[in-house]
Design a protein around this motif. Structure first.
Motif, PDB file in Angstrom:
ATOM      1  N   TRP A 291       0.923  -1.286   0.130  1.00 45.54           N
ATOM      2  CA  TRP A 291       0.079   0.036  -0.021  1.00 45.54           C
ATOM      3  C   TRP A 291       0.826   1.299  -0.003  1.00 45.54           C
ATOM      4  O   TRP A 291       0.309   2.429  -0.006  1.00 45.54           O
ATOM      5  CB  TRP A 291      -1.025   0.148   1.106  1.00 45.54           C
ATOM      6  CG  TRP A 291      -0.173  -0.127   2.483  1.00 45.54           C
ATOM      7  CD1 TRP A 291       0.407   0.941   3.282  1.00 45.54           C
ATOM      8  CD2 TRP A 291       0.006  -1.036   3.434  1.00 45.54           C
ATOM      9  NE1 TRP A 291       0.989   0.546   4.505  1.00 45.54           N
ATOM     10  CE2 TRP A 291       0.749  -0.706   4.428  1.00 45.54           C
ATOM     11  CE3 TRP A 291      -0.671  -2.640   3.202  1.00 45.54           C
ATOM     12  CZ2 TRP A 291       0.857  -1.806   5.413  1.00 45.54           C
ATOM     13  CZ3 TRP A 291      -0.196  -3.345   4.242  1.00 45.54           C
ATOM     14  CH2 TRP A 291       0.523  -2.982   5.436  1.00 45.54           C
ATOM     15  N   ASN A 292       2.053   1.198  -0.131  1.00 41.28           N
ATOM     16  CA  ASN A 292       2.949   2.460   0.134  1.00 41.28           C
ATOM     17  C   ASN A 292       3.171   3.277  -1.268  1.00 41.28           C
ATOM     18  O   ASN A 292       3.582   4.377  -0.968  1.00 41.28           O
ATOM     19  CB  ASN A 292       4.531   2.131   0.477  1.00 41.28           C
ATOM     20  CG  ASN A 292       5.319   1.349  -0.526  1.00 41.28           C
ATOM     21  OD1 ASN A 292       4.607   0.788  -1.423  1.00 41.28           O
ATOM     22  ND2 ASN A 292       6.297   1.293  -0.571  1.00 41.28           N
ATOM     23  N   HIS A 294       0.989   4.715  -5.139  1.00 39.72           N
ATOM     24  CA  HIS A 294      -0.438   4.555  -5.775  1.00 39.72           C
ATOM     25  C   HIS A 294      -0.469   3.343  -6.474  1.00 39.72           C
ATOM     26  O   HIS A 294      -1.390   2.876  -6.580  1.00 39.72           O
ATOM     27  CB  HIS A 294      -0.092   6.003  -6.849  1.00 39.72           C
ATOM     28  CG  HIS A 294      -1.166   5.872  -7.882  1.00 39.72           C
ATOM     29  ND1 HIS A 294      -2.545   6.126  -7.707  1.00 39.72           N
ATOM     30  CD2 HIS A 294      -1.058   5.252  -9.196  1.00 39.72           C
ATOM     31  CE1 HIS A 294      -3.286   6.046  -8.930  1.00 39.72           C
ATOM     32  NE2 HIS A 294      -2.453   5.397  -9.791  1.00 39.72           N
ATOM     33  N   ARG A 297      -1.325   0.455  -4.018  1.00 37.83           N
ATOM     34  CA  ARG A 297      -2.741   0.821  -3.526  1.00 37.83           C
ATOM     35  C   ARG A 297      -3.875   0.378  -4.787  1.00 37.83           C
ATOM     36  O   ARG A 297      -5.020  -0.452  -4.368  1.00 37.83           O
ATOM     37  CB  ARG A 297      -3.130   2.170  -3.195  1.00 37.83           C
ATOM     38  CG  ARG A 297      -2.222   2.469  -1.868  1.00 37.83           C
ATOM     39  CD  ARG A 297      -2.768   3.758  -1.364  1.00 37.83           C
ATOM     40  NE  ARG A 297      -2.169   5.033  -1.997  1.00 37.83           N
ATOM     41  CZ  ARG A 297      -1.165   5.524  -2.081  1.00 37.83           C
ATOM     42  NH1 ARG A 297      -0.378   5.213  -1.104  1.00 37.83           N
ATOM     43  NH2 ARG A 297      -0.732   6.536  -2.791  1.00 37.83           N
ATOM     44  N   ARG A 298      -3.541   0.834  -5.928  1.00 34.77           N
ATOM     45  CA  ARG A 298      -4.525   0.315  -7.002  1.00 34.77           C
ATOM     46  C   ARG A 298      -4.548  -1.329  -7.152  1.00 34.77           C
ATOM     47  O   ARG A 298      -5.600  -2.092  -7.510  1.00 34.77           O
ATOM     48  CB  ARG A 298      -4.208   0.970  -8.420  1.00 34.77           C
ATOM     49  CG  ARG A 298      -4.645   2.614  -8.379  1.00 34.77           C
ATOM     50  CD  ARG A 298      -5.883   2.803  -7.943  1.00 34.77           C
ATOM     51  NE  ARG A 298      -6.651   2.025  -9.001  1.00 34.77           N
ATOM     52  CZ  ARG A 298      -7.571   2.886 -10.189  1.00 34.77           C
ATOM     53  NH1 ARG A 298      -7.473   4.114  -9.899  1.00 34.77           N
ATOM     54  NH2 ARG A 298      -8.665   2.319 -10.669  1.00 34.77           N
ATOM     55  N   LEU A 300      -4.100  -3.261  -4.887  1.00 33.09           N
ATOM     56  CA  LEU A 300      -4.655  -3.774  -3.801  1.00 33.09           C
ATOM     57  C   LEU A 300      -6.060  -3.958  -3.617  1.00 33.09           C
ATOM     58  O   LEU A 300      -6.868  -4.869  -3.210  1.00 33.09           O
ATOM     59  CB  LEU A 300      -4.085  -3.170  -2.367  1.00 33.09           C
ATOM     60  CG  LEU A 300      -4.453  -3.889  -0.949  1.00 33.09           C
ATOM     61  CD1 LEU A 300      -4.016  -5.212  -0.818  1.00 33.09           C
ATOM     62  CD2 LEU A 300      -3.889  -2.809  -0.059  1.00 33.09           C
ATOM     63  N   ILE A 301      -6.453  -2.792  -4.332  1.00 33.96           N
ATOM     64  CA  ILE A 301      -8.163  -2.897  -4.631  1.00 33.96           C
ATOM     65  C   ILE A 301      -8.386  -3.973  -5.401  1.00 33.96           C
ATOM     66  O   ILE A 301      -9.340  -4.650  -5.280  1.00 33.96           O
ATOM     67  CB  ILE A 301      -8.365  -1.387  -5.503  1.00 33.96           C
ATOM     68  CG1 ILE A 301      -8.418  -0.331  -4.485  1.00 33.96           C
ATOM     69  CG2 ILE A 301      -9.977  -1.573  -6.036  1.00 33.96           C
ATOM     70  CD1 ILE A 301      -8.267   1.038  -4.974  1.00 33.96           C
TER      71      ILE A 301
END
Length: 547
Positions: A291-292, A294, A297-298, A300-301
């Motif tokens: 998650w560190n 952009h 995080r994308r 991980l979604i």
């Protein structure tokens, strides 16, 4: 003077980049212009290697239909004083996934430290232990304990095998080869369904439910022995600085034995730039790379979304609660219920294998989007036909009620059964192949094991909630439970449309360009080019390539 020296060094460094860029562009063209055959000797060797990993998918599928079948077997019900619905039945089903949840923080370190092969071995060995505990049980508590151990072991297989298959698959057919892993869920399901059906004729004998449980050891035993003849994942080897071994594996299975094959060289250069030997996969406790950034995080979604959606779209009802779905449609005869329970996964397997091939033809997004909308429609129809089949009833029918059905009610019941099967075929066509594949390919090598473990945690947690709640839901509101999935599946479609990028036609390393973009979905729909290869290989930002 210092300024002149710095300018000269900068110019020299910039000039040195051009030959490297030329090599990258030429390599990209060579890869595109090379003819590949899925029927070559090296590809058949690859198929044999992947077949062992595919058996891990069979393990999971076997339990899905095993417990769904046992739930409709009178010998099992009488021995444990169980019913086909209710909180007690929900707990038996959910315990399997509770074990998977408990294993989540052990699976990634084993995969990252010891390799994908040893992760599969550990999982298969634990499953054998769990089978022995469950099959020899004389109490319900021991039976639950065996299911917990089974789930714990399956969690290792569900992390190791998808990672291994995605990292070993040939890039030209990665979608098909990786997608086939999860379709083997239905092979295990078919075997379990018909073993249970055959054993149902052993009347008033506890062996009727013990024999199907013992059979769970067959595929796990093959995996335990087979992993010793498998090559290790080239991407895991690269992450351990074992570059020569990684090159040898790629040449053997992707390059017809030639180290200078364009596809081998492309992957080696991209992996050398993208895979770090100092990444967080060397620290068992470090999950921050999930998650560190952009890009992370994308990714991980997509991982959590796919993991949860793959379990709560209504598909688990037709595996664990098939008996209740059929009773809601007025089908109560034990042998007929178990026979239909065996036919369903056979039809779904056809859809799943076809869908696995389509991932490389039409792409991942269209399959997910169109089939989830159709799934919602199927549940809407099943709600209506179930109501027509059982006017005045909400819960399941008993045998006397079934005999009293009118011709129109029987027609409605048959329509319900037809749409249960249609839903299974359509969902498996669009989702089964992608459930493990999409998670594995959206993650980079450094976080693939940990991200897959997190996905497995989300999947298992979702399954626990749904499996435990579905029993009481069928008991209290019957077919009205389908309405939950009518609306939920549409919500899934909206999330997929806005957040799930296309991963077709790119190597695993080239997907970094997609997820690093401000809008990954938009970027993923652009055609792959030589510039994609340059970006993946770390070419300077100011270099643009015209092809």
């Amino acid at each position: 003077m210092a300024r002149s020296i710095n300018e000269k060094e900068a110019m020299d460094a910039h000039d040195d980049a051009f030959p490297e860029s030329d090599v990258a562009v030429q390599l990209a063209h060579d890869v595109d212009n090379t003819k590949y055959s899925p029927w070559s000797k090296s590809m058949f060797r690859l198929y044999l290697v992947l077949a062992c990993a595919y058996l891990c998918g069979c393990l999971n599928g076997y339990d899905g239909s095993l417990m769904g079948g046992l739930n409709g077997m009178k010998a099992y019900q009488n021995y444990f004083h169980m019913s086909t619905a209710g909180s007690g039945t929900g707990l038996v089903f959910a315990m399997y996934n509770i074990g998977s949840v408990a294993a989540v923080f052990f699976t990634a370190p084993v995969n990252d430290w010891f390799g994908r092969r040893w992760g599969m071995f550990a999982g298969a060995l634990i499953i054998i232990i769990g089978t022995c505990v469950q099959a020899t049980t004389h109490t319900k508590s021991q039976f639950l304990g065996g299911r917990f151990v089974l789930g714990f072991g399956v969690s290792f297989c569900c992390v190791s095998a998808p990672c291994y298959v995605s990292e070993m698959a040939h890039p030209k057919w990665r979608g098909t080869l990786t997608g086939l892993y999860n379709t083997t869920w239905y092979i295990g399901s078919i075997i379990a369904s018909w073993v249970v059906y055959g054993c149902s004729y052993i009347e008033n004998n506890e062996n009727a439910w013990r024999i199907p449980i013992w059979c769970q050891m067959i595929t796990s035993g093959i995996v335990c022995l087979g992993v010793f003849w498998l090559p290790e994942s080239p991407r895991w080897l690269m992450a351990q600085d074992r570059h020569e071994e990684a090159a040898k594996v790629l040449a053997t299975y992707h390059g017809e034995g030639q180290l200078d094959h364009p596809m081998v060289q492309l992957q080696l250069k991209e992996m050398a730039n993208q895979i770090s030997s100092e990444a967080s996969d060397k620290k068992w406790y470090d999950y921050h790379e999930l998650w560190n950034t952009h890009s992370a995080r994308r990714r991980l979604i997509c991982v959590i979304g796919m993991a949860c959606f793959g379990q709560v779209s209504g598909n688990s009802l037709s595996s664990y609660y098939m008996v209740n779905m059929l009773k809601s449609a007025g089908i109560t005869d034990e042998h007929k219920v178990l026979a239909l329970n065996g036919i369903n996964p056979a039809l779904s397997l056809i859809g799943a294998v076809t869908g696995a091939r389509m991932t490389d033809v039409v792409g991942r997004r269209p399959l997910l989007l169109y089939t989830i909308v159709f799934s919602s429609i199927c549940f809407a129809i099943m709600t209506g036909t179930s109501k027509l089949a059982m006017p005045g009833h909400v819960g399941n029918l008993d045998d006397a009620d079934t005999q009293a059905l009118t011709p129109s009610q029987r027609a409605a019941a048959n329509t319900t059964i037809a749409f249960i099967f249609i839903f299974g075929i359509v969902f498996s066509f669009g989702w089964t192949a992608l459930q493990s594949m999409y998670i594995a390919e959206t993650l980079p090598t450094a976080t693939r094991a940990k991200g897959t473990a997190v996905g497995n945690f989300a999947s298992a947690a979702s399954s626990v909630v749904l499996q435990y709640s579905s029993g009481p839901a069928f008991e209290k509101i019957g077919y009205y439970f389908y309405l939950v999935f009518v609306f939920w599946d549409l919500i899934e479609g909206v999330v997929i449309f806005f957040y799930f990028p296309e991963t077709k036609d790119r190597t695993l390393e080239e997907l970094e360009e997609v997820f690093s973009a401000p809008n990954p979905v938009k970027k993923s729909l652009e055609k792959r080019s030589a510039q994609t290869v340059l970006n993946t290989m770390g070419a300077p930002d100011d270099e643009k390539v015209t092809v």
